[in-house]
Design an enzyme around this catalytic site. Structure first.
Site, mmCIF file in Angstrom:
data_model
loop_
_atom_site.group_PDB
_atom_site.id
_atom_site.type_symbol
_atom_site.label_atom_id
_atom_site.label_comp_id
_atom_site.label_asym_id
_atom_site.label_seq_id
_atom_site.Cartn_x
_atom_site.Cartn_y
_atom_site.Cartn_z
ATOM 1 N N ASP A 63 0.831 -1.206 0.000
ATOM 2 C CA ASP A 63 0.000 0.000 0.000
ATOM 3 C C ASP A 63 0.865 1.257 0.000
ATOM 4 O OD1 ASP A 63 -2.346 -1.563 0.122
ATOM 5 O OD2 ASP A 63 -2.163 -1.733 2.297
ATOM 6 N N HIS B 295 -5.699 -3.482 5.178
ATOM 7 C CA HIS B 295 -5.138 -3.863 3.878
ATOM 8 C C HIS B 295 -6.239 -4.336 2.929
ATOM 9 C CE1 HIS B 295 -2.057 -5.034 1.080
ATOM 10 N NE2 HIS B 295 -2.378 -6.312 1.117
#
Length: 412
Positions: free
Chosen positions: A242, A269
């Site tokens: 990310d 996530h």
């Protein structure tokens, strides 16, 4: 006798700012001069040289990771050279196991971490097709010895004495699938693999990649608790991807030099639980409200972007492998004694009212040394609202994982 020539090794190192500022690592350059009779090995070129300038941008680990790796050795060399000559050479001493090494993430991940000068043994495990992967990788002229292990009967042998366990095992996402769709299959896989870790290398760092990470990390935690070996500082959900994506997209959007960009990403996530803190981007940059919305949504849905682009042929395997390899390298540097290692990870946390949360952490020999709260301070109104909005979804995923593990324990 001719005088000995000198070799110069120029690197960057990571240092943290003072408590009054950000905890984000900053880079600085320094030189180390060595007598050429010492061996200087550069893994930028994968060969020994007597004189080398190793630009950290060439490493898959990125500016901070690769520079700090070499800096840690250079620092040791400087100290030792006060009294004796010191060979500036990374020592391959750590054992790493990749569980799911024959898969779409496992293969490129294994290749990347095979390049690390810190690994002495690389153990590759899968339920099938891992012998060929191991044979292929064993031909690479890097220090680590590669061994393959196939099936449940060989899992214990794979894990004995391992320092870092990386778990990418499981089924990949396909078009139309959410991370929750993966839960029933991947939850059982993670449960079984972590059970084996608890029995064979309970002190290892455990890197969970298998999705949905928001649930599989709590599953792993419950399994370790049931085994009586849970150490929250050594269990990580790998959310580095990310950050990698946020850095890439922001650099592209603002025409910045990518190696200099750092965007903190917090939360979880999956989907809206991924919260890039664009207001805290380094170097400082201004975003319009429209840009903030577009970038946030793209970072949150980047996995789906890849799944759809591959049209059923796979998910985000290569970028995930890159990000996971970066996290492995950071863990190895921490285990080796580097005092300035920072990464983002989904860990047990008290930064919010949620039991697990992704944020920047400081790593050390024993795992997470410190949670970094500064990224959660001074949020914009947009970021604060997004943080509150993600909490219910993230909490539901965490509770789903805990409930699964507890139900399995009762059934057993």
């Amino acid at each position: 006798m001719a005088s000995a020539s000198a070799a110069t090794f120029t690197v960057g190192t990571a240092t943290s700012l003072s408590h009054r500022g950000s905890s984000l690592p900053q880079s600085k350059s320094f030189g180390v001069r060595l007598n050429s009779q010492n061996h200087l090995k550069s893994f930028c070129g994968l060969k020994a040289t007597s004189s080398v300038r190793c630009e950290s941008e060439l490493s898959f680990s990125g500016k901070e990771m690769s520079a700090a790796l070499r800096a840690s050795f250079a620092s040791k060399a400087q100290k030792e050279n006060r009294n004796i000559q010191y060979s500036l050479q990374p020592q391959a001493t750590f054992k790493v196991a990749v569980l799911g090494a024959a898969g779409g993430i496992g293969q490129p991940l294994s290749l990347l971490i095979k390049m690390s000068p810190l690994i002495s043994d690389l153990h590759l495990y899968d339920i099938a097709n891992v012998k060929g992967v191991a044979a292929d990788l064993s031909h690479c002229n890097t220090p680590s010895r590669v061994k393959d292990f196939t099936g449940a009967s060989e899992l214990a042998s794979c894990l004995k004495g391992v320092d870092v366990v990386v778990i990418p095992a499981g089924v990949p996402r396909k078009p139309g699938m959410t991370r929750d769709d993966l839960f029933n299959i991947n939850a059982s896989i993670v449960r079984d693999l972590v059970t084996a870790v608890a029995d064979n290398c309970p002190g290892a760092f455990i890197h969970i990649i298998s999705n949905p990470v928001n649930s599989t990390v709590p599953i792993a935690a419950e399994v370790l608790k049931q085994k009586g070996v849970y150490d929250p500082s050594k269990l990580f959900g790998v959310t580095t991807l990310d950050v990698v994506r946020a850095n890439t997209f922001v650099a592209q959007k603002k025409n910045l030099k990518l190696i200099d960009v750092d965007v903190p990403v917090i939360g979880g996530h999956a989907g809206i639980t991924i919260l890039p803190l664009l207001s805290k981007t380094r170097p400082s940059v201004n975003f319009s409200d429209e840009e903030i919305e577009q970038l946030t949504v793209r970072i949150q849905n980047a996995g789906t972007e890849v799944v759809e682009a591959k049209a059923g042929a796979g998910s985000a395997t290569l970028s995930m492998a890159y990000a996971a390899a970066r996290f492995v390298e950071s863990s190895l540097r921490a285990l080796d004694g580097d005092a300035d290692v920072y990464e983002s990870a989904f860990v047990q946390s008290n930064l919010t009212d949620l039991p697990f949360f992704a944020s920047r952490v400081k790593l050390g020999r024993n795992g997470v040394e410190t949670l970094i709260p500064s990224d959660l301070q001074g949020l914009t109104e947009y970021e604060q609202k997004a943080l509150e909005a993600l909490k219910p979804e993230l909490n539901a995923s965490i509770e789903k994982g805990i409930a699964f593990a507890q139900k399995q324990a009762i059934a057993a």
